[in-house]
Motif scaffolding. Structure first.
Motif, mmCIF file in Angstrom:
data_model
loop_
_atom_site.group_PDB
_atom_site.id
_atom_site.type_symbol
_atom_site.label_atom_id
_atom_site.label_comp_id
_atom_site.label_asym_id
_atom_site.label_seq_id
_atom_site.Cartn_x
_atom_site.Cartn_y
_atom_site.Cartn_z
ATOM 1 N N TYR A 259 -71.977 14.062 -22.262
ATOM 2 C CA TYR A 259 -73.426 14.066 -22.325
ATOM 3 C C TYR A 259 -73.932 15.427 -21.842
ATOM 4 O O TYR A 259 -73.233 16.146 -21.128
ATOM 5 N N ASP A 262 -78.165 17.307 -18.136
ATOM 6 C CA ASP A 262 -79.350 16.679 -17.575
ATOM 7 C C ASP A 262 -79.509 15.237 -18.024
ATOM 8 O O ASP A 262 -80.570 14.642 -17.907
ATOM 9 N N TRP A 263 -78.447 14.643 -18.593
ATOM 10 C CA TRP A 263 -78.496 13.227 -18.985
ATOM 11 C C TRP A 263 -78.789 12.371 -17.756
ATOM 12 O O TRP A 263 -78.201 12.523 -16.709
ATOM 13 N N GLY A 264 -79.749 11.467 -17.910
ATOM 14 C CA GLY A 264 -80.079 10.580 -16.808
ATOM 15 C C GLY A 264 -81.298 10.998 -16.010
ATOM 16 O O GLY A 264 -81.834 10.220 -15.243
#
Length: 265
Positions: A259, A262-264
């Motif tokens: 991912y 900055d996923w999440g």
């Protein structure tokens, strides 16, 4: 690049950045980009000289701090490096290897300092390795090659010089011969064996244009040189990847479980 730094720092909840300022052109350009992206008060430069570091390097670094009005601190690394290499049970290597080992230790010592300061200041670490160095593997894994964000990692060294002119980096920094300043008299060109301008041309065709070494040789480039650069490119690939994880499950980190950073958020 300014937009990239601003967005990558702020979108993950930070406002500040920190980086190592050596007095060389790569870290100087990073300083100029960072200061424009986040503002001088949100950028801190850490100068980390060793006892054999050139006094000119420190003065050139200070000229960048003065020109930009950014925060700075100086942290000597001589004591911790010399204590380690002064141990009685230190594994022996030949003189050339010991010089490289010491250089690697210095690079990693500096990065541990940067990451400690990053926690103290609630800041992200900016990288200062250019594309040429990264493709050559001309850097220390988990040392100067480490960072949270690298704004100049897709700029060849030739482009670093061009952009530095445009952004107003001090002339004496742009014009001095590139050096990692790991020991007295150290020179990038002496270490690598070729000039950055020569290497950048080969990398542009090998990497950006996806040409094979045989094609470049057919086009008139010197065969031994092309093969040498291509070999360095292949051999240093491990430095440009996350640590290899043995695949056991259905979704393995950096394999199937991939991912954006900055996923999440």
């Amino acid at each position: 690049l300014v937009t990239m730094v601003r967005e990558e720092v702020t979108k993950v909840g930070f406002q500040k950045a920190i980086f190592g300022l050596s007095g060389g052109i790569d870290s100087a350009l990073t300083a100029y980009i960072g200061a424009e992206a986040l503002g001088p008060k949100n950028i801190k430069a850490i100068m980390m000289p060793y006892r054999t570091s050139s006094p000119e390097s420190l003065s050139d670094a200070q000229s960048v701090v003065d020109a930009l009005g950014i925060q700075s601190e100086t942290v000597e690394i001589t004591d911790q490096v010399d204590v380690y290499f002064g141990r009685e049970n230190l594994p022996y290597s030949d003189e050339k290897t010991m010089k490289l080992r010491r250089g690697n230790k210095m690079a990693r010592e500096r990065m541990t300092i940067l990451y400690d300061y990053s926690m103290a200041d609630d800041a992200l670490v900016l990288g200062t390795s250019n594309k040429t160095e990264l493709l050559l593997g001309y850097g220390t894994l988990f040392g100067d090659m480490a960072s949270a964000i690298n704004p100049i990692g897709d700029l060849y060294k030739s482009q670093v010089w061009e952009l530095s002119h445009e952004m107003g980096v001090p002339k004496q920094i742009i014009e001095k011969p590139p050096t990692a300043d790991l020991w007295a008299g150290q020179s990038d060109q002496d270490e690598i064996g070729y000039s950055y301008a020569e290497i950048d041309r080969i990398f542009y065709y090998l990497v950006d244009c996806r040409m094979g070494a045989e094609t470049l040789i057919e086009r008139g480039f010197e065969g031994d040189f092309v093969q040498y650069v291509a070999k360095l490119l292949r051999q240093s690939q491990y430095k440009r990847r996350m640590p290899v994880v043995a695949k056991l499950g259905n979704r393995t980190i950096d394999r199937d479980f991939r991912y954006p950073r900055d996923w999440g958020y």
